[in-house]
Design an enzyme around this catalytic site. Sequence first.
Site, PDB file in Angstrom:
ATOM      1  N   CYS A 101       4.143  -9.099 -10.028  1.00 33.10           N
ATOM      2  CA  CYS A 101       5.134  -8.152  -9.509  1.00 33.10           C
ATOM      3  C   CYS A 101       5.126  -6.904 -10.378  1.00 33.10           C
ATOM      4  CB  CYS A 101       6.520  -8.785  -9.470  1.00 33.10           C
ATOM      5  SG  CYS A 101       7.753  -7.629  -8.840  1.00 33.10           S
ATOM      6  N   CYS A 110       8.503  -5.230 -10.941  1.00 38.87           N
ATOM      7  CA  CYS A 110       9.448  -5.953 -11.810  1.00 38.87           C
ATOM      8  C   CYS A 110       9.042  -5.834 -13.277  1.00 38.87           C
ATOM      9  CB  CYS A 110       9.489  -7.451 -11.506  1.00 38.87           C
ATOM     10  SG  CYS A 110       9.433  -7.886  -9.800  1.00 38.87           S
ATOM     11  N   ASP A 111       7.739  -5.853 -13.534  1.00 40.02           N
ATOM     12  CA  ASP A 111       7.277  -6.026 -14.910  1.00 40.02           C
ATOM     13  C   ASP A 111       6.724  -4.769 -15.566  1.00 40.02           C
ATOM     14  OD1 ASP A 111       7.916  -8.754 -14.894  1.00 40.02           O
ATOM     15  OD2 ASP A 111       6.120  -9.176 -13.734  1.00 40.02           O
TER      16      ASP A 111
END
Length: 306
Positions: A131, A134-135
């Site tokens: 992701c 997200c990261d």
Amino acid sequence: MEDVIIIGLGCAGYTAAIYSARYKLKTFLVGAEAGGMGNTAAEVGNWPGEIEIRGPDLMDKFKAHATSFKEVTLKIAYVKDIQKIDGGFRVFMEGDQTVDGKTVIFATGSNKRHLGIPGETEFSGKGVTYCATCDAFFYRNKTVAVIGGGDSAVEGAAIAAQVAAKVYLVHRKNSFRAEPFWVEKVKEKKNVEFVLERNVLEVHGDKKVTGIKLDQPWNGSDMLTVDGVFIEIGSNPAIDLPLKLGCEIDEKGFMKVDEAQRSSVPGIFGAGDLTSGSNHFAQFTTAAGEGTVAANSAFNFLQSGH
Ligand code: NDP
């Protein structure tokens, strides 16, 4: 017994719950994690009425709306099994809890695909993630590679470019299936390099990722030195539970539904990314539409005396 059990806490599940509640159906809404894949969208620009909103904020709004009805019971729990029982279905949740319902709407979404290359599992969580949006923020001033050519990869590259020093966007073709909106946005970023018509063969590292090996050299080397690898090559529909009930699957591996979001099993409906609906176009808007129709179909099914 519930009138309808909705499994999945993403856009499709919440929308189905809103409609189901307004049909005055006793509704049990269950899933392992509130928000689902929608939580991973850093920026949503195609939900009507919101010019730009963070995915988690949009999901919180959906949840607040769905749970504002007294007809809806929300349960955060992993669903491990489902069985046909007399007059409906029994859903088995973690902790040996069960719930029975006359109808079920599957809104279980999809799971991220893996490349299946050497080093991928070994360095998962040590530089390999699934992701980018997200990261990316853990890679401030670092060098990362995003792999894929769809919306997730191209949006992910745009987000990563805001914090990383350098982003390689590695794609096996020389054209993208992502929305041109995102492709243009990435092209504007000076720290993104497009590595096209290349496949990734291996992830290399020591304690953490140090690089990726390509199938053909890029600028004279088949190794790209990177600190992180975001694998964004799409998702597989989460069809394990529908399969247990014998629901038909289409030729692409999605839960087969008709124009009324009915599965091949009476009383079972599907909505969102796991279904064959909406021309397989997985969007917030299509998931919401499918959730709407699925709830309407569950209502009609119950009205017709089942
Ligand atoms: P997609 O299936 O759309 O794209 C996957 C990409 O990965 C493709 O470019 C594909 O290449 C590539 N790929 C697949 N397998 C491999 C492999 N083994 N090796 C190398 N490359 C591979 O997935 P997405 O996650 O991007 O999107 C899924 C759905 O979610 C789409 O409907 C998308 O529109 C939607 N979405 C929408 C967003 C938004 O609206 N903001 C954000 C994110 C997703 P190829 O092109 O060659 O097949």
